[in-house]
Design a protein around this motif. Structure first.
Motif, PDB file in Angstrom:
ATOM      1  N   ASN A  43      21.952  20.089  36.987  1.00 43.85           N
ATOM      2  CA  ASN A  43      22.015  21.143  36.413  1.00 43.85           C
ATOM      3  C   ASN A  43      22.379  22.456  36.488  1.00 43.85           C
ATOM      4  N   PRO A  44      22.865  22.557  37.526  1.00 44.50           N
ATOM      5  CA  PRO A  44      23.211  24.518  37.680  1.00 44.50           C
ATOM      6  C   PRO A  44      23.435  24.513  35.940  1.00 44.50           C
ATOM      7  N   VAL A  45      23.207  25.803  35.823  1.00 38.07           N
ATOM      8  CA  VAL A  45      23.971  26.235  34.572  1.00 38.07           C
ATOM      9  C   VAL A  45      24.520  27.730  34.507  1.00 38.07           C
ATOM     10  N   PHE A  46      25.575  28.041  36.368  1.00 38.80           N
ATOM     11  CA  PHE A  46      26.260  28.453  36.210  1.00 38.80           C
ATOM     12  C   PHE A  46      27.712  28.234  37.341  1.00 38.80           C
ATOM     13  N   ASP A  47      28.618  28.203  37.026  1.00 47.18           N
ATOM     14  CA  ASP A  47      29.526  28.088  38.095  1.00 47.18           C
ATOM     15  C   ASP A  47      30.056  29.409  38.553  1.00 47.18           C
ATOM     16  N   VAL A  48      31.289  29.116  39.870  1.00 47.45           N
ATOM     17  CA  VAL A  48      31.599  30.285  40.242  1.00 47.45           C
ATOM     18  C   VAL A  48      33.204  29.966  40.122  1.00 47.45           C
ATOM     19  N   THR A  49      34.198  30.795  39.611  1.00 47.09           N
ATOM     20  CA  THR A  49      35.228  30.427  38.986  1.00 47.09           C
ATOM     21  C   THR A  49      36.517  31.646  40.525  1.00 47.09           C
ATOM     22  N   PRO A  50      36.537  31.281  41.235  1.00 43.50           N
ATOM     23  CA  PRO A  50      37.282  31.796  42.181  1.00 43.50           C
ATOM     24  C   PRO A  50      38.402  32.898  41.749  1.00 43.50           C
ATOM     25  N   HIS A  51      38.867  34.254  42.542  1.00 43.94           N
ATOM     26  CA  HIS A  51      39.299  35.007  41.732  1.00 43.94           C
ATOM     27  C   HIS A  51      40.869  34.418  41.742  1.00 43.94           C
ATOM     28  N   TYR A  52      41.083  33.390  42.185  1.00 40.61           N
ATOM     29  CA  TYR A  52      43.125  33.637  41.883  1.00 40.61           C
ATOM     30  C   TYR A  52      43.454  32.759  41.075  1.00 40.61           C
ATOM     31  N   LEU A  53      42.273  32.202  39.991  1.00 41.53           N
ATOM     32  CA  LEU A  53      42.139  31.760  39.109  1.00 41.53           C
ATOM     33  C   LEU A  53      42.058  32.719  37.207  1.00 41.53           C
ATOM     34  N   ILE A  54      41.953  33.622  37.905  1.00 43.27           N
ATOM     35  CA  ILE A  54      41.597  34.637  36.777  1.00 43.27           C
ATOM     36  C   ILE A  54      42.468  35.608  36.768  1.00 43.27           C
ATOM     37  N   THR A  55      43.653  36.313  35.135  1.00 42.07           N
ATOM     38  CA  THR A  55      44.502  36.512  34.915  1.00 42.07           C
ATOM     39  C   THR A  55      44.247  38.322  35.182  1.00 42.07           C
ATOM     40  N   ALA A  56      43.116  38.336  34.399  1.00 41.97           N
ATOM     41  CA  ALA A  56      42.539  39.994  34.717  1.00 41.97           C
ATOM     42  C   ALA A  56      41.674  39.683  34.087  1.00 41.97           C
ATOM     43  N   PHE A  57      40.649  41.261  34.746  1.00 43.75           N
ATOM     44  CA  PHE A  57      39.050  41.946  34.122  1.00 43.75           C
ATOM     45  C   PHE A  57      39.107  42.465  32.884  1.00 43.75           C
ATOM     46  N   ILE A  58      39.124  41.902  32.019  1.00 43.67           N
ATOM     47  CA  ILE A  58      38.553  43.303  31.155  1.00 43.67           C
ATOM     48  C   ILE A  58      37.093  43.907  30.905  1.00 43.67           C
ATOM     49  N   THR A  59      37.553  45.010  31.549  1.00 45.05           N
ATOM     50  CA  THR A  59      36.082  46.221  31.901  1.00 45.05           C
ATOM     51  C   THR A  59      36.145  46.941  30.792  1.00 45.05           C
ATOM     52  N   ASP A  60      35.149  48.042  30.545  1.00 43.87           N
ATOM     53  CA  ASP A  60      34.595  49.700  30.047  1.00 43.87           C
ATOM     54  C   ASP A  60      35.690  50.600  30.681  1.00 43.87           C
ATOM     55  N   LYS A  61      36.353  49.605  32.051  1.00 41.08           N
ATOM     56  CA  LYS A  61      36.758  51.194  32.800  1.00 41.08           C
ATOM     57  C   LYS A  61      38.689  50.790  32.035  1.00 41.08           C
ATOM     58  N   GLY A  62      38.889  49.830  31.733  1.00 39.49           N
ATOM     59  CA  GLY A  62      40.599  49.537  31.660  1.00 39.49           C
ATOM     60  C   GLY A  62      40.482  47.647  32.055  1.00 39.49           C
ATOM     61  N   THR A  63      41.845  47.321  32.085  1.00 39.11           N
ATOM     62  CA  THR A  63      41.365  45.961  32.830  1.00 39.11           C
ATOM     63  C   THR A  63      42.540  46.021  34.254  1.00 39.11           C
ATOM     64  N   ILE A  64      41.709  45.295  34.646  1.00 40.36           N
ATOM     65  CA  ILE A  64      42.006  45.147  36.199  1.00 40.36           C
ATOM     66  C   ILE A  64      42.882  43.929  36.649  1.00 40.36           C
TER      67      ILE A  64
END
Ligand code: MRU
Length: 351
Positions: A312-333
């Motif tokens: 029962n691990p309740v989190f997993d780690v998504t590798p960065h190369y699968l992420i299209t962009a981060f939406i942050t308070d300082k803009g999209t990365i």
């Protein structure tokens, strides 16, 4: 109806008990440190940014009645309180970020009298709360730009009002799109085993008048294959310097599915979720929780035998190369993440 995840009233933390939703929307008040620890551990309050604020008020409650006269004594007590809250849940960066902010504040004011430091600690907890409110609005503003009219968005867990102080991260993007008059649909993964998607996300989206359809986690692939999903937006619990992201278990599967089906996969998070000290996701501690969450909770009778082994691990780690962009308070990365997250870190430092 206004949803107030967490507030402060008469020297108590007031939270919605999220374990009771959606059956009851019950507010509870917590007046001592142990109560805060338990509320975090049992997920009465949950979601990375909300944990940061709860922990900050928890620190104040832990030292409020301190009789220390000298700073050396006071900081020892403060550190004991922080260590205790540190042990509540291991993955969400925001919890530790909130605790660090409280400690830094105390150290910065070490020459002041103890009652004055206590007042400043309470003020700091309030500013952590306000900081999250403001950052989520900005995430919403940037996230809205990625949502097109008639989009269908898939999300997992609850990265909404209930996971933050107000507005949410992934769901903040949706609230902002709704305010902008866009029409769109949402699919919410139920999010086994604690069902944050089924219990919390559908509840709050429904209250806010957003068209939401609940699915079992295993149904996402079919929807994607049928061309029903335009984008996935999730929250995050901790993001390493290279962009590897820990979030609710099942997020990684969605990211893999998105890559296969050529669907953009976005992660929405405030700066307080980034752990600039961690080089990669391998260093993110993953919480494992008790077996009953898989075998019994939220069911009237056990769904598997008592002797059955449970993972029962309740989190997993998504590798960065699968992420299209981060939406942050300082803009999209966008990638390259190591370089662009470092830029984000510099922006944050310079205010
Ligand atoms: O175990 P939980 O419910 O605290 O997990 C929460 C999540 O995984 C959220 O997606 C994450 O904290 C982002 S909240 C804005």
């Amino acid at each position: 109806m206004d949803i107030r995840t967490l507030g402060w009233l008469n020297n108590r933390i007031k939270i919605i008990d999220q374990t009771q939703l959606p059956v009851k929307c019950k507010y509870i008040s917590i007046s001592n440190l142990k109560g805060v620890w338990q509320a975090i551990k049992t997920m009465q309050v949950r979601g990375a940014p909300a944990l940061g604020a709860a922990a900050a008020f928890g620190v104040y409650l832990g030292v409020r009645k301190s009789r220390a006269k000298k700073f050396a004594h006071f900081i020892r007590e403060l550190d004991t309180v922080i260590k205790y809250l540190n042990s509540s849940r291991p993955t969400a960066r925001n919890l530790f970020w909130g605790l660090e902010k409280m400690r830094e504040l105390a150290l910065k004011n070490k020459h002041k009298k103890i009652p004055e430091i206590k007042k400043l600690l309470l003020k700091q907890a309030f500013s952590i709360l306000e900081d999250d409110r403001a950052r989520c609005r900005k995430i919403g503003y940037h996230g809205n730009k990625l949502i097109k009219n008639n989009d269908t968005v898939l999300t997992i867990c609850n990265a909404g009002i209930l996971a933050t102080i107000d507005y949410g991260t992934a769901l903040g993007a949706l609230y902002s799109a709704k305010q902008a008059g866009k029409k769109f649909k949402v699919y919410a993964c139920e999010t086994r085993p604690m069902l944050q998607g089924a219990r919390l996300t559908t509840w709050e989206l429904n209250k806010k008048g957003i068209d939401v359809t609940l699915i079992c986690d295993s149904m996402a692939a079919v929807l994607m294959k049928k061309g029903k999903i335009d984008k996935v937006i999730t929250g995050a619990d901790r993001i390493a310097l290279n962009g590897d992201t820990a979030n609710k278990i099942g997020t990684y599967s969605l990211a893999v599915l998105c890559r296969y089906h050529k669907i953009p996969f976005y992660v929405a998070a405030p700066i307080s979720t980034f752990d600039f000290k961690l080089k990669s996701g391998r260093q993110i501690p993953i919480e494992h929780r008790k077996r009953e969450e898989v075998t019994e909770l939220f069911f009237k009778r056990p769904i598997s035998g008592k002797a059955i082994k449970v993972f029962n691990p309740v989190f997993d780690v998504t590798p960065h190369y699968l992420i299209t962009a981060f939406i942050t308070d300082k803009g999209t990365i966008k990638p390259p993440y190591r370089k662009n997250i470092k830029k984000l870190m510099a922006k944050e430092k310079s205010g």
